[in-house]
Design a protein around this motif. Structure first.
Motif, mmCIF file in Angstrom:
data_model
loop_
_atom_site.group_PDB
_atom_site.id
_atom_site.type_symbol
_atom_site.label_atom_id
_atom_site.label_comp_id
_atom_site.label_asym_id
_atom_site.label_seq_id
_atom_site.Cartn_x
_atom_site.Cartn_y
_atom_site.Cartn_z
ATOM 1 N N TYR A 110 5.955 -76.139 -36.666
ATOM 2 C CA TYR A 110 7.227 -78.000 -37.143
ATOM 3 C C TYR A 110 7.604 -77.991 -38.526
ATOM 4 O O TYR A 110 8.047 -78.173 -38.755
ATOM 5 N N ARG A 169 14.068 -77.484 -43.804
ATOM 6 C CA ARG A 169 15.062 -78.154 -43.441
ATOM 7 C C ARG A 169 15.231 -79.078 -44.905
ATOM 8 O O ARG A 169 16.510 -79.682 -45.152
ATOM 9 N N ASN A 178 10.611 -77.993 -40.671
ATOM 10 C CA ASN A 178 10.685 -79.457 -41.151
ATOM 11 C C ASN A 178 11.023 -79.114 -42.754
ATOM 12 O O ASN A 178 11.353 -79.787 -43.525
ATOM 13 N N THR A 221 13.393 -87.742 -38.805
ATOM 14 C CA THR A 221 12.904 -86.656 -37.932
ATOM 15 C C THR A 221 12.896 -86.810 -36.257
ATOM 16 O O THR A 221 12.550 -88.828 -36.388
ATOM 17 N N LYS A 276 19.475 -87.618 -38.339
ATOM 18 C CA LYS A 276 19.621 -86.790 -39.740
ATOM 19 C C LYS A 276 21.143 -87.303 -39.926
ATOM 20 O O LYS A 276 21.651 -87.691 -40.956
ATOM 21 N N CYS A 283 14.920 -77.437 -33.819
ATOM 22 C CA CYS A 283 15.214 -78.948 -35.016
ATOM 23 C C CYS A 283 16.758 -79.411 -34.688
ATOM 24 O O CYS A 283 17.028 -80.159 -35.773
ATOM 25 N N GLU A 328 19.429 -77.105 -42.575
ATOM 26 C CA GLU A 328 19.525 -76.769 -41.014
ATOM 27 C C GLU A 328 18.991 -75.555 -40.647
ATOM 28 O O GLU A 328 19.911 -74.782 -41.567
ATOM 29 N N LEU A 339 7.057 -88.927 -37.516
ATOM 30 C CA LEU A 339 8.300 -89.584 -36.854
ATOM 31 C C LEU A 339 8.232 -91.257 -37.753
ATOM 32 O O LEU A 339 8.884 -91.763 -38.414
ATOM 33 N N CYS A 375 16.091 -83.267 -34.899
ATOM 34 C CA CYS A 375 16.321 -83.642 -35.712
ATOM 35 C C CYS A 375 17.178 -83.638 -36.923
ATOM 36 O O CYS A 375 17.555 -84.355 -37.645
ATOM 37 N N THR A 396 8.795 -90.649 -41.709
ATOM 38 C CA THR A 396 9.484 -89.595 -42.322
ATOM 39 C C THR A 396 11.514 -90.858 -41.738
ATOM 40 O O THR A 396 13.035 -90.407 -42.940
#
Length: 244
Positions: A216, A223, A220, A147, A180, A173, A228, A138, A176, A141
């Motif tokens: 996860y 993503r 990610n 995220t 973003k 997500c 997405e 976390l 996230c 990023t």
């Protein structure tokens, strides 16, 4: 300090919602309302929550006909009276100074949208290691591919409206995706504060410690490369956890 609207989403959380509401009752920071949005629970979640209304007089309870994480959060945001928002899941725990520290950090750092680290101080060593790695992710990023953990996420009504809220077509997500998109307009950061929130490990216990981490990580990376996931290619059912 500015007032705060706390949006809590629930689905069959009669055994856990009381713990979170008890934590809110004893917060040092008192300038907040609670908006509990229930996704048509089959158990006594709403009855348990109503028992706390004498201790949280600014709490309102709303039962939806449909179920959905993003739908619940968006519904709560529309009902909020204050600009500053805090989205919480029903199974998190907060220390008494959490809100005071968080609001102070938000104001001092001029943050519109912000995430919060997980705390594992009361959990076994294996969780401490896992949570530390997750928090490191976390932290790292937040500067280039933000995220977040939607179980505890700060925003504002202004930002939420401009973002169009949480994308209700995303099952995994969605939090996230929210931060973003927010980072394109505002400086998004994890809160540099001493008090993290406590995250119920039942999700790791029931889905599997390594399996959850792998899920996860896979999501990610997907993503990051392709964008997405709006077609349910990685299924994730809201409220699938069993009582333990």
């Amino acid at each position: 300090m500015k007032p705060l609207s706390i949006v809590i989403i629930t689905l069959n959380e009669e055994r856990r919602i009381g713990r979170l509401l008890s934590d809110l009752v004893v917060q040092n920071y008192r300038n907040f309302e609670v908006i509990l949005v229930d996704s048509n629970s089959d158990d006594l979640t709403i009855n348990v929550a109503k028992g706390y209304q004498p201790h949280l007089p600014a709490m309102t309870i709303h039962k939806m006909d449909k179920r959905g994480v993003s739908l619940g959060r968006n519904t709560g945001a529309k009902l909020a009276q204050h600009n500053r928002l805090l989205f919480l899941d029903a199974d998190v725990r907060l220390e008494p100074d959490f809100l005071a520290n968080a609001v102070d950090s938000l104001e001092n750092n001029g943050l519109e949208v912000a995430g919060v680290y997980r705390s594992a101080k009361k959990l076994p060593v294996r969780y401490k290691v896992g949570y530390s790695l997750f928090n490191l992710g976390l932290f790292s990023t937040q500067y280039f591919f933000p995220t977040a953990v939607g179980a505890c996420l700060f925003s504002t009504k202004r930002a939420h409206k401009e973002l169009g809220g949480f994308d209700e077509n995303i099952e995994l997500c969605e939090d996230c995706d929210y931060v973003k998109r927010a980072s394109k307009t505002w400086r998004y950061r994890m809160l540099p504060m001493p008090t993290a929130f406590q995250f119920d490990p039942r999700r790791l216990d029931q889905d599997g410690y390594l399996k959850t981490g792998g899920l996860y990580l896979k999501a990610n990376l997907r993503r990051l490369v392709f964008g997405e996931m709006r077609n349910g290619e990685i299924p994730y059912e809201f409220g699938h956890y069993r009582e333990s």
